[in-house]
Design a protein around this motif. Structure first.
Motif, PDB file in Angstrom:
ATOM      1  N   ALA A  44      55.348  18.773  78.514  1.00 29.42           N
ATOM      2  CA  ALA A  44      55.345  17.443  77.902  1.00 29.42           C
ATOM      3  C   ALA A  44      54.145  17.226  76.978  1.00 29.42           C
ATOM      4  CB  ALA A  44      55.349  16.380  78.997  1.00 29.42           C
ATOM      5  N   SER A  45      53.154  18.101  77.080  1.00 28.38           N
ATOM      6  CA  SER A  45      51.922  17.861  76.312  1.00 28.38           C
ATOM      7  C   SER A  45      52.151  18.142  74.830  1.00 28.38           C
ATOM      8  CB  SER A  45      50.785  18.732  76.839  1.00 28.38           C
ATOM      9  OG  SER A  45      51.063  20.082  76.553  1.00 28.38           O
ATOM     10  N   ARG A  46      51.343  17.508  73.997  1.00 20.93           N
ATOM     11  CA  ARG A  46      51.490  17.679  72.550  1.00 20.93           C
ATOM     12  C   ARG A  46      50.848  18.983  72.075  1.00 20.93           C
ATOM     13  NH1 ARG A  46      52.869  13.005  69.725  1.00 20.93           N
ATOM     14  NH2 ARG A  46      53.209  11.223  71.089  1.00 20.93           N
ATOM     15  N   GLY A  47      50.014  19.547  72.877  1.00 15.73           N
ATOM     16  CA  GLY A  47      49.367  20.795  72.477  1.00 15.73           C
ATOM     17  C   GLY A  47      48.519  21.329  73.614  1.00 15.73           C
ATOM     18  N   GLU A  59      45.110  27.091  71.297  1.00 12.43           N
ATOM     19  CA  GLU A  59      46.390  27.697  70.924  1.00 12.43           C
ATOM     20  C   GLU A  59      46.097  28.950  70.128  1.00 12.43           C
ATOM     21  OE1 GLU A  59      49.141  24.945  69.240  1.00 12.43           O
ATOM     22  OE2 GLU A  59      48.944  23.559  70.907  1.00 12.43           O
TER      23      GLU A  59
END
Lengths: 186, 198
Positions: free
Chosen positions: B84-87, B91
């Motif tokens: 569910a996290s945006r990032g 990364e």
């Protein structure tokens, strides 16, 4: 003969079986099957909340009627039969008409699988399997799940109160429908 | 081909159709049917105080070995947060970028050496709170699926496999660390990655 005593506690009955020290009680042994019962309840109800209620009803009914369980018989099968009865009672209370499975086979079930389709099937996900099972009539979900749990046709027939031949044909048709459903979903 | 399809469907049912009951249902049933209060004796004030101190010691000094089901449930919850996290915190597909990122964020170096490959590319890492303690999260991919690996300090995590709400979870322990691998990929894929990680 096994003796049971029932003690009332506000909204439920706790069951204590008179067994030699160190032997697990019937309740303890019954509670080893929560996951298996919940899995079937989830596939029958289609959501976690109703599945939890159904499993709780099952244990309440089973352990309140513990004296009717015959030692040496199949506890797991007994629990599944009670879960089925609870599920049917809940459906009746809600005026839900359970679909009677027919003998017709979806044409897609007999379509051949090409290599690409088979390859996709190798990577089917949990949510796709759950969705495919949800397309089955209730009686088919029972036979598929009880087969998965390792029950023989005779044991499944005993749980479902039907003939072993009925179990065999339902399982075969259920698998065919699953094939068709997974082809659709993939 | 239909026989092969049936075999694959049977395997998929074995892998995915069992759904473990949530932990709170286990607890509720045990409380209700195992007569939790049947040998209740009113404890003295001193006994209560002693019990609280003992519990605090157990909680903060001796880190108890988490149960298999606790670890698996926690892993599924944390994996859903990853989804569910945006990032992610970092990364990168290069482990040599991901691991140094944890420096200063964790009080341990996560013992993970699998760099990712064509079948399981590394997507990045993050810090999670796992069973009340900081943990390293490594995120790998399998085609379009996301696989989370949680690494946390724990003395003894038994090896086990569970399916919870459709997610497969594989757990194991090594060298004072616990590992939980979770995803909605098939068991075959999850085990393949586990082999590369162990």
């Amino acid at each position: 003969m096994a003796m049971f005593s029932l003690r009332g506690r506000r909204d439920h009955l706790a069951v204590v079986k008179d067994e030699p020290a160190g032997e697990p009680s019937l309740a303890e042994r019954a509670l080893e099957h929560v996951d298996a019962l919940y899995g079937l309840a989830y596939h029958l109800c289609g959501n976690a909340s109703d599945a939890e209620d159904l499993v709780q009803d099952t244990y309440a009914r089973a352990l309140a009627g513990a004296a009717r369980f015959e030692d040496g018989t199949n506890l797991r099968a007994w629990l599944f039969r009670i879960l089925r009865n609870c599920f049917i009672d809940r459906a009746r209370r809600r005026n839900v008409v359970l679909e009677i499975p027919d003998d017709t086979l979806d044409a897609r079930a007999t379509e051949p699988w090409d290599a690409a389709a088979l390859d996709q099937l190798r990577y089917v996900t949990a949510s796709e399997i759950v969705a495919a099972i949800a397309t089955l009539p209730i009686e088919f979900r029972f036979v598929v799940y009880l087969d998965l749990e390792g029950f023989s046709e005779a044991e499944t027939a005993e749980i479902l109160r039907c003939a072993p031949g009925t179990v065999k044909s339902r399982l075969s048709r259920a698998k065919a429908r699953l094939r068709a459903a997974l082809k659709e979903i993939r | 081909m239909t026989d092969e399809a049936d075999r694959l469907i049977d395997a998929a049912l074995r892998d995915h159709a069992r759904i473990a009951a949530p932990r709170h249902l286990h607890r509720r049933l045990a409380r209700r049917h195992l007569g939790g209060g049947r040998r209740w004796v009113a404890p003295s004030l001193g006994a209560v105080a002693g019990a609280i101190v003992a519990a605090a010691v157990l909680l903060f000094v001796i880190r108890p070995a988490p149960r298999d089901l606790d670890v698996a449930n926690e892993a599924v919850g944390d994996h859903q947060r990853v989804l569910a996290s945006r990032g992610l915190g970092v990364e990168a597909s290069d482990m040599h970028h991901v691991k140094p990122w944890f420096a200063g964020k964790l009080d341990f170096v996560p013992p993970v050496s699998f760099l990712g490959d064509d079948e399981f590319p590394l997507r990045g890492g993050d810090v999670a709170v796992f069973l009340g303690h900081k943990a390293a999260t490594f995120v790998y991919a399998r085609r379009l699926h996301v696989i989370s690996l949680f690494v946390f300090e724990a003395p003894d995590v038994p090896a086990g496999e569970q399916t919870i709400r459709g997610f497969h979870v594989s757990t194991w322990g090594a060298a004072g660390f616990g590992f939980a691998l979770v995803s909605d990929v098939s068991w075959d894929d999850l085990r393949m990655l586990e082999t590369r990680l162990r």
